[in-house]
Design an enzyme around this catalytic site. Sequence first.
Site, mmCIF file in Angstrom:
data_model
loop_
_atom_site.group_PDB
_atom_site.id
_atom_site.type_symbol
_atom_site.label_atom_id
_atom_site.label_comp_id
_atom_site.label_asym_id
_atom_site.label_seq_id
_atom_site.Cartn_x
_atom_site.Cartn_y
_atom_site.Cartn_z
ATOM 1 N N SER A 72 -18.215 -44.385 -7.454
ATOM 2 C CA SER A 72 -17.895 -45.254 -6.160
ATOM 3 C C SER A 72 -17.133 -46.132 -5.420
ATOM 4 C CB SER A 72 -19.373 -45.536 -6.324
ATOM 5 O OG SER A 72 -19.535 -46.129 -4.809
ATOM 6 N N GLN A 107 -16.322 -40.799 -4.765
ATOM 7 C CA GLN A 107 -16.935 -41.077 -3.715
ATOM 8 C C GLN A 107 -16.843 -41.732 -2.968
ATOM 9 O OE1 GLN A 107 -20.265 -43.014 -3.829
ATOM 10 N NE2 GLN A 107 -20.689 -42.581 -2.442
ATOM 11 N N THR A 156 -18.554 -39.210 1.889
ATOM 12 C CA THR A 156 -20.747 -39.659 1.644
ATOM 13 C C THR A 156 -20.738 -39.842 3.020
ATOM 14 O OG1 THR A 156 -20.438 -40.868 -0.568
ATOM 15 C CG2 THR A 156 -22.198 -40.982 0.998
ATOM 16 N N ARG A 178 -34.586 -50.392 3.679
ATOM 17 C CA ARG A 178 -35.444 -50.473 2.215
ATOM 18 C C ARG A 178 -36.116 -51.420 1.835
ATOM 19 N NH1 ARG A 178 -29.348 -50.120 -1.185
ATOM 20 N NH2 ARG A 178 -29.189 -48.168 0.322
ATOM 21 N N LYS A 183 -20.419 -34.665 1.118
ATOM 22 C CA LYS A 183 -22.083 -35.520 0.433
ATOM 23 C C LYS A 183 -23.405 -35.847 1.851
ATOM 24 C CE LYS A 183 -24.482 -39.084 -2.789
ATOM 25 N NZ LYS A 183 -24.711 -39.516 -2.274
ATOM 26 N N ARG A 200 -33.638 -42.619 0.390
ATOM 27 C CA ARG A 200 -34.810 -44.620 0.610
ATOM 28 C C ARG A 200 -34.014 -44.104 1.983
ATOM 29 N NH1 ARG A 200 -29.894 -47.022 -3.786
ATOM 30 N NH2 ARG A 200 -28.111 -46.982 -2.636
ATOM 31 N N ASP A 221 -28.191 -33.295 -5.226
ATOM 32 C CA ASP A 221 -28.495 -34.025 -5.610
ATOM 33 C C ASP A 221 -29.704 -34.739 -5.554
ATOM 34 O OD1 ASP A 221 -27.699 -37.117 -4.456
ATOM 35 O OD2 ASP A 221 -26.164 -36.614 -5.645
#
Length: 235
Positions: free
Chosen positions: A16, A39, A67, A76, A164, A191, A219
Amino acid sequence: AVAAAASARRALYSLSTLSTSTPEQIAAGGSADAPKLFQLYVWKDRRLVARMLDLAADAGFSAIALTVDLTWYGNRERDKRNGFTIPPNYSVRQVVDALARPAWTWDLLTHDVYSYANIDADVPAEALADFINAQMAPDFTWDDAAWVVSEWRRRVPDGKVAMKGIVRPDDALRARDAGFDGVWVSNHGGRQLDGAPAPIDVLAPIRAAVGDDFDVILDGGVQRGTDILKALALG
């Protein structure tokens, strides 16, 4: 350790942008020719994006995943219920929980504070929270996506690029037309938007739209072997 294990088994390893290790460190810990994917997040500052691409290319990463399902920090609700914030606010509840878990607290106090190594390894991650949130780019466009593809291919001519965060067949087609080698069907773990479709529910229509000669990666939601079989059956 995870990178070394993936390298030993010739499995794809993904790193990441907001990781605690740099691409160079990952490359040093495993086989140089093991498959590695970076990523990449969508940032407002293109110079920062270019720097991430440089880090990945110089370390021998062969692919990136842009992404696009995190262009804004999600609401969240579980974190709000638990009082979890970055940086932490050290509420009474958190102090009590820490005292009730002495092993975890001791581990936290006796180890270095983690950092986002690709951003600034010398600054604690919690101190960069506002900077990271400010860099999210909700106005990201398809032209920006095409720019990322061209910049990566300039650094790694035979490198692969996936998008993604695709949950619609028409967006999968646009990604293919923009030069991406594949799409990553994802809603970012569910999320970000409470009404986002489950990746497994949109997998078959996306495969039908892009055809058989285009990479489609599922994913999220995979918890057992039968989930893998279902995903393969759906495309």
